[in-house]
Scaffold this motif. Sequence first.
Motif, PDB file in Angstrom:
ATOM      1  N   GLU A 146       7.692   0.414  -7.047  1.00 61.24           N
ATOM      2  CA  GLU A 146       6.327  -0.261  -7.035  1.00 61.24           C
ATOM      3  C   GLU A 146       6.921  -1.481  -5.659  1.00 61.24           C
ATOM      4  N   SER A 204      -0.467   5.199  -1.343  1.00 63.81           N
ATOM      5  CA  SER A 204       0.557   4.385  -0.955  1.00 63.81           C
ATOM      6  C   SER A 204       1.689   4.714  -1.835  1.00 63.81           C
ATOM      7  N   ASP A 246       1.801   4.923   3.829  1.00 64.25           N
ATOM      8  CA  ASP A 246       0.595   5.082   3.464  1.00 64.25           C
ATOM      9  C   ASP A 246       0.141   6.413   3.993  1.00 64.25           C
ATOM     10  N   GLY A 279       5.805   4.216  -2.463  1.00 64.24           N
ATOM     11  CA  GLY A 279       6.892   2.882  -2.106  1.00 64.24           C
ATOM     12  C   GLY A 279       8.143   3.619  -2.277  1.00 64.24           C
ATOM     13  N   ASN A 305       6.357   0.721   1.669  1.00 60.59           N
ATOM     14  CA  ASN A 305       5.442   1.746   1.432  1.00 60.59           C
ATOM     15  C   ASN A 305       4.622   2.487   2.301  1.00 60.59           C
TER      16      ASN A 305
END
Lengths: 257, 14
Positions: free
Chosen positions: A120, A67, A29, A69, A27
């Motif tokens: 995800e 975030s 950010d 992914g 992920n």
Amino acid sequence: MLELRLVQGSLLKKVLEAIKDLVNEANFDCSSTGFSLQAMDSSHVALVALMLRSEGFEHYRCDRTISIGMNLTNMAKMLKCAGNDDIITIKADDGSDTVTFMFESPSQDKISDFEMKLMEIDSEHLGIPDTEYQSSIKMPSQEFLRICKDLSSIGDTVMISVTKDGVKFTTSGDIGTANIVCRQNTSVDEPENATEIKMQEPVSLTFALRYLNSFTKATPLANIVTLSMSADLPIVVEYKIGDMGYVRYYLAPKIEE
Amino acid sequence: YSNQSTLSSFYGTL
């Protein structure tokens, strides 16, 4: 809405090359501070922390902290299609399950966009406190790469010992043993060729060489690498990305049984 | 003989 325009797109290409072997998916950010990532390898022995501060982008728009992914192998494949001089823009709309990478040639005569599916990803962040390390070594990143590569042909682990005399890298294997000692040397023409050792306490720790070798994939990002060590703590291997940020690797030590 | 430690033995999760 996320829109990040990086004039020196090659930095992002190099960042991906520096982390994709260690971590397969992660992920990213995004916040007003910058574009960052923290991810561990699958065995939870090594961690990579990336920071690209917002000030380093020509244009940085991140309406809310999000975030995203991404599969890093796939992201690296797409970024490989950008020229080294290209400007790279990363775009993602709110709620979208894709991200777009746009590449612009410096003369604006070629513009490409690549859309990649997001993922995800369940990830946990570790709380790494800011600490004073007992020893830190600044050395040419090429020299560190060379040492890790050379020692890997002899053994699987390296003991890194810092004393007032210098830093010693020791390995042993079936064919024999090897010691490489680097002494402080700041009387060089170029600061990037200097080796600087700061030691409050002597430290000696042992690490798996295959991880250190993987960290040296960040060598093209910086001429200097900093190794920070304290007794019974993971080593921190840091490559600065200009004044924009850093790639830091944390590696848990081997522990005597 | 030495054992490989993991990062979770040094740092807590956030």
